[in-house]
Write a protein that holds these residues in place. Structure first.
Motif, PDB file in Angstrom:
ATOM      1  N   GLY A 240      36.335  35.225  57.019  1.00 29.63           N
ATOM      2  CA  GLY A 240      36.281  36.601  56.526  1.00 29.63           C
ATOM      3  C   GLY A 240      37.524  37.087  55.803  1.00 29.63           C
ATOM      4  N   GLU A 241      38.399  36.171  55.397  1.00 29.25           N
ATOM      5  CA  GLU A 241      39.628  36.604  54.726  1.00 29.25           C
ATOM      6  C   GLU A 241      39.432  36.935  53.249  1.00 29.25           C
ATOM      7  N   LEU A 242      38.307  36.551  52.675  1.00 27.35           N
ATOM      8  CA  LEU A 242      38.130  36.691  51.226  1.00 27.35           C
ATOM      9  C   LEU A 242      37.191  37.826  50.866  1.00 27.35           C
ATOM     10  N   ASP A 243      37.432  38.395  49.687  1.00 29.52           N
ATOM     11  CA  ASP A 243      36.576  39.476  49.203  1.00 29.52           C
ATOM     12  C   ASP A 243      35.324  38.904  48.541  1.00 29.52           C
ATOM     13  N   ASP A 244      34.540  39.778  47.938  1.00 28.46           N
ATOM     14  CA  ASP A 244      33.277  39.360  47.332  1.00 28.46           C
ATOM     15  C   ASP A 244      33.474  38.484  46.100  1.00 28.46           C
ATOM     16  N   TRP A 245      34.706  38.346  45.634  1.00 29.90           N
ATOM     17  CA  TRP A 245      35.004  37.532  44.438  1.00 29.90           C
ATOM     18  C   TRP A 245      35.790  36.269  44.798  1.00 29.90           C
ATOM     19  N   GLY A 246      35.922  36.027  46.119  1.00 24.40           N
ATOM     20  CA  GLY A 246      36.588  34.813  46.562  1.00 24.40           C
ATOM     21  C   GLY A 246      38.093  34.891  46.606  1.00 24.40           C
ATOM     22  N   GLY A 247      38.657  36.125  46.638  1.00 27.29           N
ATOM     23  CA  GLY A 247      40.105  36.275  46.625  1.00 27.29           C
ATOM     24  C   GLY A 247      40.630  37.208  47.700  1.00 27.29           C
ATOM     25  N   HIS A 248      41.933  37.276  47.793  1.00 24.34           N
ATOM     26  CA  HIS A 248      42.617  38.223  48.669  1.00 24.34           C
ATOM     27  C   HIS A 248      44.097  38.237  48.277  1.00 24.34           C
ATOM     28  N   CYS A 249      44.924  38.930  49.037  1.00 22.76           N
ATOM     29  CA  CYS A 249      46.352  39.032  48.724  1.00 22.76           C
ATOM     30  C   CYS A 249      47.185  38.234  49.719  1.00 22.76           C
ATOM     31  N   GLY A 250      48.258  37.644  49.198  1.00 23.35           N
ATOM     32  CA  GLY A 250      49.206  36.952  50.050  1.00 23.35           C
ATOM     33  C   GLY A 250      50.294  37.887  50.529  1.00 23.35           C
ATOM     34  N   ARG A 251      51.323  37.326  51.139  1.00 24.85           N
ATOM     35  CA  ARG A 251      52.395  38.140  51.720  1.00 24.85           C
ATOM     36  C   ARG A 251      53.175  38.922  50.672  1.00 24.85           C
ATOM     37  N   ALA A 252      53.178  38.438  49.446  1.00 31.71           N
ATOM     38  CA  ALA A 252      53.876  39.158  48.371  1.00 31.71           C
ATOM     39  C   ALA A 252      52.950  40.149  47.669  1.00 31.71           C
ATOM     40  N   ASP A 253      51.828  40.490  48.326  1.00 34.01           N
ATOM     41  CA  ASP A 253      50.813  41.358  47.716  1.00 34.01           C
ATOM     42  C   ASP A 253      50.289  40.748  46.412  1.00 34.01           C
ATOM     43  N   ASP A 254      50.318  39.438  46.347  1.00 33.78           N
ATOM     44  CA  ASP A 254      49.857  38.706  45.160  1.00 33.78           C
ATOM     45  C   ASP A 254      48.387  38.352  45.321  1.00 33.78           C
ATOM     46  N   TYR A 255      47.569  38.834  44.412  1.00 31.48           N
ATOM     47  CA  TYR A 255      46.141  38.534  44.476  1.00 31.48           C
ATOM     48  C   TYR A 255      45.902  37.114  43.975  1.00 31.48           C
ATOM     49  N   HIS A 256      45.078  36.373  44.688  1.00 30.89           N
ATOM     50  CA  HIS A 256      44.722  35.015  44.269  1.00 30.89           C
ATOM     51  C   HIS A 256      43.373  34.654  44.876  1.00 30.89           C
ATOM     52  N   TYR A 257      42.722  33.688  44.263  1.00 30.55           N
ATOM     53  CA  TYR A 257      41.447  33.181  44.772  1.00 30.55           C
ATOM     54  C   TYR A 257      41.684  32.020  45.738  1.00 30.55           C
ATOM     55  N   HIS A 258      40.705  31.826  46.638  1.00 38.20           N
ATOM     56  CA  HIS A 258      40.629  30.604  47.429  1.00 38.20           C
ATOM     57  C   HIS A 258      39.327  29.866  47.150  1.00 38.20           C
ATOM     58  N   LEU A 259      38.476  30.467  46.347  1.00 35.35           N
ATOM     59  CA  LEU A 259      37.231  29.854  45.896  1.00 35.35           C
ATOM     60  C   LEU A 259      37.219  29.858  44.372  1.00 35.35           C
ATOM     61  N   PRO A 260      36.559  28.894  43.741  1.00 33.24           N
ATOM     62  CA  PRO A 260      36.476  28.921  42.281  1.00 33.24           C
ATOM     63  C   PRO A 260      35.700  30.160  41.822  1.00 33.24           C
ATOM     64  N   PRO A 261      36.242  30.935  40.885  1.00 37.68           N
ATOM     65  CA  PRO A 261      35.619  32.199  40.471  1.00 37.68           C
ATOM     66  C   PRO A 261      34.460  31.979  39.497  1.00 37.68           C
ATOM     67  N   LEU A 262      33.301  31.646  40.040  1.00 33.97           N
ATOM     68  CA  LEU A 262      32.147  31.336  39.190  1.00 33.97           C
ATOM     69  C   LEU A 262      31.653  32.553  38.421  1.00 33.97           C
ATOM     70  N   HIS A 263      32.015  33.753  38.871  1.00 32.52           N
ATOM     71  CA  HIS A 263      31.600  34.954  38.150  1.00 32.52           C
ATOM     72  C   HIS A 263      32.221  35.026  36.757  1.00 32.52           C
ATOM     73  N   LEU A 264      33.261  34.230  36.503  1.00 28.84           N
ATOM     74  CA  LEU A 264      33.902  34.249  35.184  1.00 28.84           C
ATOM     75  C   LEU A 264      33.069  33.521  34.135  1.00 28.84           C
ATOM     76  N   GLN A 265      32.012  32.818  34.576  1.00 28.99           N
ATOM     77  CA  GLN A 265      31.138  32.154  33.608  1.00 28.99           C
ATOM     78  C   GLN A 265      30.466  33.143  32.677  1.00 28.99           C
ATOM     79  N   ASP A 266      30.319  34.382  33.138  1.00 29.16           N
ATOM     80  CA  ASP A 266      29.735  35.404  32.266  1.00 29.16           C
ATOM     81  C   ASP A 266      30.597  35.637  31.035  1.00 29.16           C
ATOM     82  N   GLN A 267      31.922  35.514  31.176  1.00 29.54           N
ATOM     83  CA  GLN A 267      32.826  35.726  30.050  1.00 29.54           C
ATOM     84  C   GLN A 267      33.054  34.454  29.234  1.00 29.54           C
ATOM     85  N   VAL A 268      33.220  33.326  29.904  1.00 33.95           N
ATOM     86  CA  VAL A 268      33.522  32.088  29.163  1.00 33.95           C
ATOM     87  C   VAL A 268      32.266  31.376  28.691  1.00 33.95           C
TER      88      VAL A 268
END
Length: 440
Positions: free
Chosen positions: A268-296
Motif C-alpha cells: 500500500g505504499e504506492l499511489d494510483d500511478w505507481g509512485g510515492h515520495c522518498g525521504r527527500a520528498d522526491d516523487y518517484h515510481y516503483h512501477l512502470p508508468p503505463l499510463h504514459l502510453q497515452d502520450q507517447v
C-alpha cells in the motif's frame, strides 16, 4: 582407386570457392533534406548512432544527421536499418550452417582416408599407402583451422541508440529537456509529473512531493551505447537504492522493492500511478508508468533503464528471465507484467555501481542527488490519502483520512527556497512549519 579418391578430395575442397553472392546496383533514391529542402540522390548505406551514411552517383560517401531528413525519410531510414541488421544476422547464421555442413563431410572424408591408409598398411605394408593417411591428416587439419577461424562469440552486439529518437519521447512532456554527449543522453526535469499524485496511498510516511533539481550536472543519464552484461544483476538482491530507470516524463523509477526488500505496491505504499515520495520528498515510481502510453503512443517505450535499454508495456511475446527480449536487429528491450517483479527482473545491460554502496542497497552510478528538506517521518498508521491538488504555482494541498476524520496539509515554496507547511486538523486548528533549502 588412388586417382578417384584424389578427385573426390579436390571437388569437396573446392566447394566453398563457388559460394559467391552477386547482385546489381539499385537506382539512386531521392532524399529531401528538411532543413533547406535540398534534394539528394544517393543510396542508403547505414545508420550508425545518429549519423546516416549515403553513397552518391560518384561513389562518394555523404554523411548527414538523421534529423536533417523529413519525417518520412527518417522512418524509411530506421526501417531500412532494422531490415539490414536482420538480413545480416540471417546471412551470418546461414553461412555458419554452410560452413558446418561442408566441414562435417570433409572431416568424415579425412577420417576415412586415415583409416583406409592404416588398413592398407597393415594388409599390404606398402609405403604408397602413406599417401592416403597424409591426405586424410591434411584434410582434418584444414577443417580444424576453418572451424577455429569461423568461431563467433555468443555475446550479442547491441546496436547504439539513435539519440534523436530517444529525445523525441522525452520531449513530448512539458518541462522535460534533454542533451547528449558521446556516452549518455541526459534528461532534465523538476521531478514533478504532469498528472495527479499520492491518491490511493494507505501506507504513508508523511512525505509530500516537492520539486527536485534534476538539471545540469545533476541530470539523469542514460547510456547511448548499451552493452550486454556478462553477469546481469538481479533486482531482487541488488539496486534497492536509487533509480533503475527513468520514465519518459522525467520521473525516476525505483526498484519495485523498497529499501527493506518489501513489494512497495503490495503493502500500500504506492499511489494510483505507481509512485510515492522518498525521504527527500522526491516523487518517484516503483512501477512502470503505463499510463504514459497515452502520450507517447502504443508501441513506444514508457521509460529507459539506467543500463540503456528501453522499457515497454505488456506483450504477448515470450520474455527471458529478466523480463526482456532480443529483437532481430540485436537490440534489447524490457517489458512489463502484472505481478512482481513487474519489470526489469535483472539489469541485463552493463552498469557501473556506486562504490559507496553495497548490495542489496547498492545503486547505479551516476545518479542525481536529492536533498532532504524536512526530517524523515514514520508511517502514519491507518492514514489514507484521498485527495491531492494544485493550489497554484508551487503550491499544493494534500488531504488524508485517519479514523474517519479528514486532515489537510497546504504547502508551498518560493523562488528563494523558503518552504511553508500548514497542517490543518479536523476541528479547524492549524500549525505551521517553515524550512529553508540549503544552498548548493
Amino acid at each position: 582407386m588412388k586417382n578417384s579418391l584424389l578427385t573426390i578430395c579436390f571437388v569437396l575442397l573446392s566447394i566453398p570457392l563457388f559460394a559467391h553472392e552477386g547482385g546489381h546496383g539499385t537506382p539512386l533514391k531521392q532524399w529531401e533534406l528538411a532543413t533547406n529542402h535540398e534534394i539528394v540522390n544517393a543510396n542508403f548505406i547505414k545508420l550508425q548512432h545518429d549519423d546516416v551514411y549515403l553513397l552518391d552517383a560518384h561513389h562518394a560517401v555523404q554523411v548527414y544527421k538523421i534529423s536533417d531528413f523529413t519525417v518520412a525519410d527518417q522512418n524509411y531510414i530506421k526501417a531500412k536499418s532494422v531490415s539490414i541488421q536482420a538480413l545480416n544476422n540471417h546471412h551470418t547464421a546461414s553461412e555458419s550452417q554452410k560452413v558446418f555442413n561442408s566441414s562435417w563431410w570433409l572431416l568424415v572424408l579425412g577420417l576415412f582416408l586415415l583409416g583406409f591408409s592404416v588398413y592398407k598398411l597393415i594388409k599390404q605394408k606398402k609405403a604408397m599407402h602413406f599417401t592416403y593417411g597424409i591426405l586424410g591428416v591434411t584434410i582434418i587439419a584444414i577443417v580444424s583451422c576453418k572451424n577455429t577461424n569461423n568461431t563467433t562469440t555468443s555475446t550479442l552486439q547491441v546496436p547504439s541508440h539513435a539519440v534523436s529518437v530517444m529525445q523525441s519521447f522525452f520531449e513530448k512532456f512539458e518541462g522535460v529537456t534533454t542533451h547528449a554527449d558521446s556516452t549518455y543522453l541526459y534528461i532534465s526535469s523538476n521531478g514533478l509529473p504532469n498528472h495527479d499524485m499520492m491518491v490511493g496511498i494507505s501506507n504513508w510516511q508523511q512525505q509530500v512531493p516537492i520539486h527536485q533539481n534534476y538539471t545540469g550536472p545533476n541530470s539523469w543519464a542514460i547510456p547511448i551505447h548499451p552493452k550486454m552484461a556478462e553477469e546481469p544483476l538481479s533486482t531482487k538482491t541488488n539496486l534497492l537504492k536509487g533509480a533503475i530507470a527513468v520514465a519518459v516524463n522525467g520521473i525516476p523509477i525505483f526498484n519495485p522493492l523498497n529499501n527493506r526488500g518489501e513489494d512497495a505496491n503490495a503493502i500500500g505504499e504506492l499511489d494510483d500511478w505507481g509512485g510515492h515520495c522518498g525521504r527527500a520528498d522526491d516523487y518517484h515510481y516503483h512501477l512502470p508508468p503505463l499510463h504514459l502510453q497515452d502520450q507517447v503512443g502504443q508501441g513506444n517505450p514508457v521509460a529507459y533503464a539506467v543500463d540503456g535499454f528501453p522499457v515497454y508495456g505488456e506483450t504477448t511475446e515470450s520474455l527471458d528471465e529478466y523480463l526482456g527480449k532480443t529483437n532481430p536487429d540485436g537490440s534489447y528491450q524490457y517489458h512489463t507484467i502484472k505481478e512482481y517483479p513487474y519489470f526489469i527482473a535483472g539489469m541485463r545491460g552493463e552498469v557501473q555501481l556506486d562504490p559507496k554502496t553495497k548490495a542489496p542497497e547498492n545503486q547505479v552510478y551516476p545518479q542525481p542527488r536529492t536533498q532532504e528538506l524536512r526530517p524523515a517521518l514514520r508511517p502514519l498508521r491507518g492514514a489514507e490519502i484521498i485527495d491531492f491538488k494544485s493550489l497554484g504555482e508551487n503550491a499544493y494541498q494534500l488531504t488524508y483520512r485517519l479514523e474517519g476524520k479528514e486532515y489537510v496539509i497546504n504547502y508551498s515554496w518560493d523562488s528563494t527556497g523558503n518552504y511553508t507547511y500548514q497542517f490543518i486538523n479536523p476541528d479547524g486548528t492549524a500549525t505551521v512549519e517553515t524550512y529553508k533549502a540549503k544552498e548548493k
